[in-house]
Design a protein around this motif. Structure first.
Motif, PDB file in Angstrom:
ATOM      1  N   THR A   1       0.845  -1.199   0.000  1.00  0.00           N
ATOM      2  CA  THR A   1       0.000   0.000   0.000  1.00  0.00           C
ATOM      3  C   THR A   1       0.878   1.245   0.000  1.00  0.00           C
ATOM      4  O   THR A   1       2.056   1.187   0.368  1.00  0.00           O
TER       5      THR A   1
ATOM      6  N   ARG B   1      -5.850   0.382   7.262  1.00  0.00           N
ATOM      7  CA  ARG B   1      -7.112  -0.306   7.522  1.00  0.00           C
ATOM      8  C   ARG B   1      -8.311   0.561   7.166  1.00  0.00           C
ATOM      9  O   ARG B   1      -9.283   0.097   6.575  1.00  0.00           O
TER      10      ARG B   1
ATOM     11  N   LEU C   1      -8.621   0.719   3.271  1.00  0.00           N
ATOM     12  CA  LEU C   1      -9.188  -0.494   2.679  1.00  0.00           C
ATOM     13  C   LEU C   1     -10.654  -0.651   3.070  1.00  0.00           C
ATOM     14  O   LEU C   1     -11.491  -1.019   2.231  1.00  0.00           O
ATOM     15  N   HIS C   2     -10.983  -0.351   4.313  1.00  0.00           N
ATOM     16  CA  HIS C   2     -12.371  -0.443   4.768  1.00  0.00           C
ATOM     17  C   HIS C   2     -13.266   0.441   3.910  1.00  0.00           C
ATOM     18  O   HIS C   2     -14.385   0.046   3.525  1.00  0.00           O
TER      19      HIS C   2
ATOM     20  N   ILE D   1     -13.615  -0.950   0.000  1.00  0.00           N
ATOM     21  CA  ILE D   1     -14.408  -2.144  -0.322  1.00  0.00           C
ATOM     22  C   ILE D   1     -15.906  -1.882  -0.223  1.00  0.00           C
ATOM     23  O   ILE D   1     -16.719  -2.783  -0.456  1.00  0.00           O
TER      24      ILE D   1
ATOM     25  N   GLN E   1     -19.006  -4.242   1.167  1.00  0.00           N
ATOM     26  CA  GLN E   1     -18.454  -5.481   1.727  1.00  0.00           C
ATOM     27  C   GLN E   1     -17.810  -5.255   3.100  1.00  0.00           C
ATOM     28  O   GLN E   1     -17.587  -6.211   3.848  1.00  0.00           O
ATOM     29  N   ALA E   2     -17.518  -4.003   3.442  1.00  0.00           N
ATOM     30  CA  ALA E   2     -16.962  -3.715   4.767  1.00  0.00           C
ATOM     31  C   ALA E   2     -17.917  -4.163   5.867  1.00  0.00           C
ATOM     32  O   ALA E   2     -17.483  -4.604   6.939  1.00  0.00           O
TER      33      ALA E   2
ATOM     34  N   CYS F   1     -17.261  -7.849   6.457  1.00  0.00           N
ATOM     35  CA  CYS F   1     -16.014  -8.036   7.194  1.00  0.00           C
ATOM     36  C   CYS F   1     -16.220  -7.731   8.666  1.00  0.00           C
ATOM     37  O   CYS F   1     -15.817  -8.514   9.544  1.00  0.00           O
TER      38      CYS F   1
ATOM     39  N   SER G   1      -8.949  -9.212  -1.492  1.00  0.00           N
ATOM     40  CA  SER G   1      -8.976  -7.771  -1.233  1.00  0.00           C
ATOM     41  C   SER G   1      -8.975  -7.454   0.262  1.00  0.00           C
ATOM     42  O   SER G   1      -8.188  -6.632   0.729  1.00  0.00           O
ATOM     43  N   TRP G   2      -9.860  -8.133   1.041  1.00  0.00           N
ATOM     44  CA  TRP G   2      -9.929  -7.775   2.464  1.00  0.00           C
ATOM     45  C   TRP G   2      -9.808  -8.957   3.417  1.00  0.00           C
ATOM     46  O   TRP G   2      -9.335  -8.810   4.540  1.00  0.00           O
TER      47      TRP G   2
ATOM     48  N   ARG H   1      -6.339  -9.403   4.620  1.00  0.00           N
ATOM     49  CA  ARG H   1      -5.699  -8.219   5.189  1.00  0.00           C
ATOM     50  C   ARG H   1      -6.479  -7.607   6.350  1.00  0.00           C
ATOM     51  O   ARG H   1      -5.941  -7.397   7.435  1.00  0.00           O
ATOM     52  N   LEU H   2      -7.742  -7.304   6.101  1.00  0.00           N
ATOM     53  CA  LEU H   2      -8.504  -6.479   7.031  1.00  0.00           C
ATOM     54  C   LEU H   2      -9.154  -7.283   8.143  1.00  0.00           C
ATOM     55  O   LEU H   2      -9.398  -6.751   9.239  1.00  0.00           O
TER      56      LEU H   2
END
Length: 542
Positions: free
Chosen positions: A255, A345, A348-349, A352, A355-356, A359, A382-383, A386-387
């Motif tokens: 990133t 974070r 990315l949150h 997406i 979709q967050a 997650c 994607s997450w 990672r997330l």
């Protein structure tokens, strides 16, 4: 010790190894083995040999040990090969036992049913260890040698082919002392002193933990505390330090904020990571020149990035030897680490989109000890990788080799390995279709597993790549089943997420269940991410 059949011997060896569950498909060429395992342990009849190996692989990952798969010979062993490649790529411990035709016909080339040309050669190519059982008094030794090879770091799959006549025969088992495991290499004192001096000079240190760091969790945590360093991870190293730790940036090296952190670091210490292409932007990521690399695999040292100090050895021992050299980072570096952690974070949150909510709902519904198994699909890449915080490496189950279709088999294996905790599987509709038959295994075995299927009607990653670089689509748009009807046909509970407000109640209900649930995420109704996800793969342009 005498055993009536090879199956009885196999059960005894598996009990020695602490294995209580075996995954496989019954066949005329493994019948004595399956019958004994089913009678004395737990035999899980998966619907495809590849899934048997995937499930055994994840069973071992989730328990931190060894899993066992039973397949038939010929085509059955061939079907298992792809999943053995996954285990070999990941360095995970699997004991794969496959049948073989009767000894008198072996290698005759006469087309005996289930026979294939040079099966042992095929298994050797995709396994860390491969052997054939030559007699009824050698099977126990070979099984134990295979298990030892699979478990010796770095791990991998061990395959044993067993002629069916020798499976039916009475076995004589003499428990002999196995050959000593290879000595663990230890860097020399001068090497350690030089690396220690560089570590002591670090004012802005970054540590990168790969899968090899999972065997050194205590030492890595101590090193973080002593240095105040930022911790980046590969996907395989997630959970080596719980990801809610304020110094864990995580799997975000590529990133913009991760790159900036690496650019400002004055010393990088990497532990057991192989710098895979998808985690280094196809090797385009720049690392600090002051690089200390620790790896048990000598071939990994300096292979992708040069290392000023290449330390060949066990991560736990090497870090222990480096700890006396550790010094606190400069004022503000650890605080900056926390800022980068929060920034990557949050970014990315936001990226997406809807979709967050999924997650967030998964992490909120799961207890701290729970397995998250993932197939290769956009939400995972994607997450999910990672997330979605991981707190223990054994909870982080995914196909490290990148092949689709393995997630559900892995989830079943992990769920049966850890029956007291829930398991969640993240899969795409395209990947799930590779092994739809395992829905029947899920219905039959009824583990505590929530299967979340993200339905976008095809291979979303490749579709996004083609949409970005081509004027047409090829092979990416697929027919998708009615998942509600499919679940009903398999006897599985079904829930659907079509809006962000559905995520929390649906996932909470599914995770709270004491059995399996299929949750469909209708991506057409839920809405797109802010930016279509594409992998870091180079596509030549004219």
């Amino acid at each position: 010790m005498r055993y009536d059949t090879g199956g009885d011997l196999l059960v005894a060896v598996l009990r020695e190894l602490g294995i209580d569950t075996v995954f496989g498909i019954v066949s005329v060429h493994n019948l004595p083995l399956v019958e004994a395992v089913d009678r004395e342990l737990r035999f899980v009849p998966v619907r495809h040999e590849a899934s048997a190996v995937n499930a055994a692989d994840a069973y071992g990952r989730a328990r931190g040990g060894l899993g066992c798969a039973l397949t038939s010979t010929g085509t059955g062993a061939g079907n298992a090969a792809g999943s053995l490649i996954e285990s070999l790529s990941a360095g995970t411990s699997v004991l794969h036992i496959t049948g073989q035709v009767e000894s008198e016909f072996l290698g005759s080339g006469r087309g005996f049913i289930h026979e294939t040309k040079d099966q042992l050669g095929m298994l050797t190519a995709v396994s860390k260890y491969a052997a054939s059982v030559p007699s009824a008094d050698s099977a126990g030794r070979i099984l134990r040698e295979a298990a030892q090879a699979a478990l010796t770091a770095p791990g991998g799959p061990a395959s044993v082919e067993w002629p069916v006549d020798l499976q039916y025969a009475a076995q004589t088992d003499t428990v002999a002392e196995l050959a000593a495991e290879p000595a663990v290499p230890v860097p020399g004192d001068d090497e350690l002193a030089a690396a220690g001096a560089l570590l002591a000079s670090a004012r802005r240190p970054v540590i990168w933990a790969g899968g090899g760091a999972n065997r050194a969790r205590t030492q890595l945590a101590d090193l973080l505390a002593a240095t105040g360093a930022a911790l980046l991870t590969s996907n395989s190293g997630r959970g080596a330090v719980p990801e809610d730790h304020p110094q864990v940036v995580g799997n975000f090296a590529t990133t913009p904020a991760g790159r900036a952190l690496l650019a400002d670091a004055d010393v990088l210490l990497t532990i057991g990571t192989h710098f895979r292409s998808n985690e280094t932007a196809d090797y385009g990521l720049k690392l600090p020149e002051a690089h200390i690399q620790i790896d048990l695999d000598a071939a990994a040292l300096g292979r992708v990035y040069p290392a000023r100090h290449a330390l060949h050895g066990d991560a736990a021992e090497v870090i222990e030897r480096l700890l006396p050299h550790a010094r606190p980072a400069e004022t503000g570096w650890t605080a900056r680490t926390a800022e980068v952690r929060a920034e990557v974070r949050a970014t990315l949150h936001d990226n997406i989109g809807p979709q967050a909510a999924i997650c967030d709902a998964i992490r909120a519904a799961l207890p701290r000890e729970a397995v998250v198994a993932r197939d290769v699909t956009i939400p995972s890449s994607s997450w999910g990788n990672r997330l979605l915080d991981m707190y223990d490496p054994r909870d982080n189950v995914f196909p490290r080799g990148g092949g689709i279709g393995q997630g559900l088999g892995m989830g079943i294996g992990a769920a049966l390995a850890r029956p007291d905790a829930p398991t969640v599987v993240i899969a795409g509709d395209g990947g799930l279709a590779v092994h739809l038959g395992e829905l029947l295994t899920l219905a039959q075995e009824r583990p505590r597993l929530t299967l979340i299927v993200f339905n976008d009607g095809g291979y979303g990653v490749l579709r996004n790549m083609q949409d970005a670089h081509s004027d047409r689509r090829s092979g990416v748009d697929l027919a998708t089943p009615d998942f509600e009807l499919l679940a009903r046909a398999c006897g599985l509970p079904y829930l659907r997420i079509a809006a962000t407000e559905h995520a929390e109640p649906v996932i909470s209900e599914a995770v709270a269940s004491d059995g399996p649930t299929l949750v469909e995420v209708d991506l057409a109704a839920l809405g797109p991410m802010k930016n279509p996800f594409t992998p870091p793969v180079k596509i030549p342009t004219a």
